[in-house]
Design an enzyme around this catalytic site. Sequence first.
Site, PDB file in Angstrom:
ATOM      1  N   ARG A 167      41.074  32.913 124.085  1.00  0.00           N
ATOM      2  CA  ARG A 167      40.272  31.721 124.413  1.00  0.00           C
ATOM      3  C   ARG A 167      39.676  31.139 123.133  1.00  0.00           C
ATOM      4  NH1 ARG A 167      39.729  34.820 129.075  1.00  0.00           N
ATOM      5  NH2 ARG A 167      40.937  33.841 130.737  1.00  0.00           N
ATOM      6  N   ASP A 196      46.815  34.879 126.681  1.00  0.00           N
ATOM      7  CA  ASP A 196      46.232  34.353 127.925  1.00  0.00           C
ATOM      8  C   ASP A 196      46.733  32.923 128.095  1.00  0.00           C
ATOM      9  OD1 ASP A 196      44.428  33.957 130.194  1.00  0.00           O
ATOM     10  OD2 ASP A 196      43.399  35.723 129.422  1.00  0.00           O
ATOM     11  N   HIS A 257      47.989  34.737 133.893  1.00  0.00           N
ATOM     12  CA  HIS A 257      47.348  34.434 132.606  1.00  0.00           C
ATOM     13  C   HIS A 257      48.428  34.247 131.544  1.00  0.00           C
ATOM     14  CE1 HIS A 257      43.086  34.828 133.611  1.00  0.00           C
ATOM     15  NE2 HIS A 257      43.423  35.816 134.414  1.00  0.00           N
ATOM     16  N   ASP A 324      45.769  40.950 136.119  1.00  0.00           N
ATOM     17  CA  ASP A 324      44.649  40.433 136.915  1.00  0.00           C
ATOM     18  C   ASP A 324      44.906  39.015 137.400  1.00  0.00           C
ATOM     19  OD1 ASP A 324      44.511  39.876 134.064  1.00  0.00           O
ATOM     20  OD2 ASP A 324      42.668  38.794 134.499  1.00  0.00           O
ATOM     21  N   GLU A 325      44.170  38.670 138.433  1.00  0.00           N
ATOM     22  CA  GLU A 325      44.033  37.294 138.903  1.00  0.00           C
ATOM     23  C   GLU A 325      45.373  36.561 139.042  1.00  0.00           C
ATOM     24  OE1 GLU A 325      39.581  36.238 137.352  1.00  0.00           O
ATOM     25  OE2 GLU A 325      41.167  35.959 135.888  1.00  0.00           O
ATOM     26  N   TRP A 391      37.419  46.327 136.850  1.00  0.00           N
ATOM     27  CA  TRP A 391      36.485  45.247 136.518  1.00  0.00           C
ATOM     28  C   TRP A 391      35.777  44.712 137.750  1.00  0.00           C
ATOM     29  CZ3 TRP A 391      36.947  39.831 137.554  1.00  0.00           C
ATOM     30  CH2 TRP A 391      38.162  39.416 138.126  1.00  0.00           C
ATOM     31  N   TYR A 416      30.067  42.994 131.228  1.00  0.00           N
ATOM     32  CA  TYR A 416      30.649  41.720 130.799  1.00  0.00           C
ATOM     33  C   TYR A 416      29.698  41.079 129.805  1.00  0.00           C
ATOM     34  CZ  TYR A 416      34.943  41.439 133.368  1.00  0.00           C
ATOM     35  OH  TYR A 416      36.238  41.639 133.770  1.00  0.00           O
ATOM     36  N   PHE A 417      30.029  41.240 128.553  1.00  0.00           N
ATOM     37  CA  PHE A 417      29.136  40.753 127.506  1.00  0.00           C
ATOM     38  C   PHE A 417      29.268  39.243 127.291  1.00  0.00           C
ATOM     39  CE2 PHE A 417      28.467  45.043 125.052  1.00  0.00           C
ATOM     40  CZ  PHE A 417      27.866  45.579 126.180  1.00  0.00           C
ATOM     41  N   ASP A 418      30.039  38.574 128.160  1.00  0.00           N
ATOM     42  CA  ASP A 418      29.964  37.111 128.114  1.00  0.00           C
ATOM     43  C   ASP A 418      28.747  36.629 128.906  1.00  0.00           C
ATOM     44  OD1 ASP A 418      31.320  37.952 130.431  1.00  0.00           O
ATOM     45  OD2 ASP A 418      32.584  36.163 130.532  1.00  0.00           O
ATOM     46  N   TRP A 466      34.698  38.462 126.717  1.00  0.00           N
ATOM     47  CA  TRP A 466      35.529  37.299 127.070  1.00  0.00           C
ATOM     48  C   TRP A 466      34.995  36.112 126.296  1.00  0.00           C
ATOM     49  CZ3 TRP A 466      39.791  38.616 129.331  1.00  0.00           C
ATOM     50  CH2 TRP A 466      39.830  39.694 130.206  1.00  0.00           C
ATOM     51  N   GLU A 468      35.537  32.650 126.326  1.00  0.00           N
ATOM     52  CA  GLU A 468      35.511  31.216 126.679  1.00  0.00           C
ATOM     53  C   GLU A 468      34.318  30.514 126.032  1.00  0.00           C
ATOM     54  OE1 GLU A 468      35.996  33.677 128.921  1.00  0.00           O
ATOM     55  OE2 GLU A 468      37.146  32.991 130.660  1.00  0.00           O
TER      56      GLU A 468
HETATM   57  C1  TNX Z   1      37.863  37.213 134.631  1.00  0.00           C
HETATM   58  S1  TNX Z   1      38.054  40.123 134.164  1.00  0.00           S
HETATM   59  C2  TNX Z   1      38.951  37.468 133.818  1.00  0.00           C
HETATM   60  C3  TNX Z   1      39.036  36.773 132.520  1.00  0.00           C
HETATM   61  C4  TNX Z   1      37.870  35.866 132.271  1.00  0.00           C
HETATM   62  C5  TNX Z   1      36.613  36.530 132.761  1.00  0.00           C
HETATM   63  C6  TNX Z   1      35.357  35.791 132.456  1.00  0.00           C
HETATM   64  C7  TNX Z   1      39.524  39.737 134.130  1.00  0.00           C
HETATM   65  C8  TNX Z   1      40.441  40.814 134.194  1.00  0.00           C
HETATM   66  N1  TNX Z   1      39.881  38.439 134.066  1.00  0.00           N
HETATM   67  O1  TNX Z   1      40.254  36.083 132.461  1.00  0.00           O
HETATM   68  O2  TNX Z   1      37.777  35.612 130.915  1.00  0.00           O
HETATM   69  O3  TNX Z   1      36.712  36.701 134.156  1.00  0.00           O
HETATM   70  O4  TNX Z   1      35.417  34.477 132.879  1.00  0.00           O
END
Ligand code: TNX
Length: 488
Positions: A167, A196, A257, A324-325, A391, A416-418, A466, A468
């Site tokens: 990011r 990503d 991603h 993920d996701e 996570w 999550y240190f963001d 993370w 962003e």
């Molecule tokens: C989720 S945690 C994500 C990341 C993002 C993060 C924060 C994870 C495995 N995937 O792609 O950066 O939330 O927004």
Amino acid sequence: MSFRRPGAAVQTAVLILIFALPLPSHGGVIPLPAKVDLGRGWFSVDSRAIILIPPGDHDAEAAAHHLDALWTRTNGLTLPVRSLAARAGTPTIEFRRRMGFGAEAYGIVVTQQRITVTATSSAGLYYGAVTLWQLLPPGSNTAQIPVQIIRDAPSLAWRGLMLDSSRHFQSPSFIRSMIDWMSWHKLNVLHWHLTDDQGWRLQIRRYPRLTTVGAWRVEPDGSRYGGFYTQKEVQDIVRFAATRHVQIVPEIEMPGHASAMIAAYPHLGSANATSSSPAPTVSSSWGVHSHLLNVEPDTFRFLKNVLAEVMALFPSRAIHIGGDETVKDEWRNSHQVQARCLQLKVCDPEALQAYFTKSIGRYAAAHGRRIIGWDEILQPGLRRDAIVMSWHGVAGAHAAALAGNDAILAPWPTLYFDNRQSLLPTEPTGRLQVISLEDVYRFEPRDASLSARQRHHVLGIEAALWSEHMQTEERVQWMALPRAAALA
Ligand code: TNX
């Protein structure tokens, strides 16, 4: 890219934390050693002291020089490193190798005449040096270390930080400085999120478009943003990390991603060939994207070729494959993916991800590696050697441990240190949730509901940076410290 080394700021953060926290008689060491027995009296360190190492012991020599470099930096104290004992009466700091200490364990004995650091492994000698550095209050080159006996070993094998370089991109010199301060906290895994939707950051020789195209995005204001690490830079970083006893675990995200990868090589994508939606570009927005890799044999060949180069660069036994996701709409809607699923007889999209993970896991295993993935990879049929990175809170790790898989705790929101550290106006913009230093310190990785055998599967903990909302390296460091010290 020009870059100012953040050494001084980090050092200040570490030192403020070490000397400002009213903790019990720990001698100022972070993390607190497993056992400290204080005696009476002091060992006086001054410029007459020497550091003694066993002749020909390169690990002890490295640890001794590291200690010397740190004391030079914080105390202006530079001592000779020798392998011959000095005249009687010379204050001596001795590194000694002895069998019987655990993988990263060490002991320190401080008497009025002598300090002895003992360990079996190279990492143990190194950690002994780091602890000894912290025992000397900074600022002065004549100081006293209380007589004491320290016995230390980590309670968790995996003590990680994840850095998202996709990011936002950080320079190799920043990565090295981060590895340095991680090692001062005895953190030992840098999980490097290299790919990503918003950028592919690792040079792959066989597929140059991954970086000529995939490493660059167009920002909303029209400017070009990007960067990548050459293989030479990565080799240097990996070699440097080894001297700091930090293992680098690379992450190559799949099947989601993956917009940057698909932008570079559109045939890897799953968007419906007949649809009017344009092929993905390297994204300049945050959030979960819908683009997934397809499941053609060609795509797996591509990924394996990429992983072959990744494995050649990173000696880490564990290779992170993301997972993920993965929003499955593209898979549901793509004629190509649907046709392939019929051939494979795997038509449930969730089962298709399990198939994906299995193919890559088998390839990694054939090359002596094991895969790690985010907790979404915990699906029926997951290989026993796969590591699950939890996570979604800690539930994924517990489910993995119950299933007999190793797991790492990397829970949102605590690690999550963001998330911002406070509500002070000095905090950067970004995520609204507050995760304070204390929240991190109070995080308890041991779950009483797990049996001893299940608990054994929990390899350790990891916090995620993370990026962003971390546009600059200074910002990454700001978000990492001092919470990484609490993690340690
Ligand atoms: C989720 S945690 C994500 C990341 C993002 C993060 C924060 C994870 C495995 N995937 O792609 O950066 O939330 O927004």
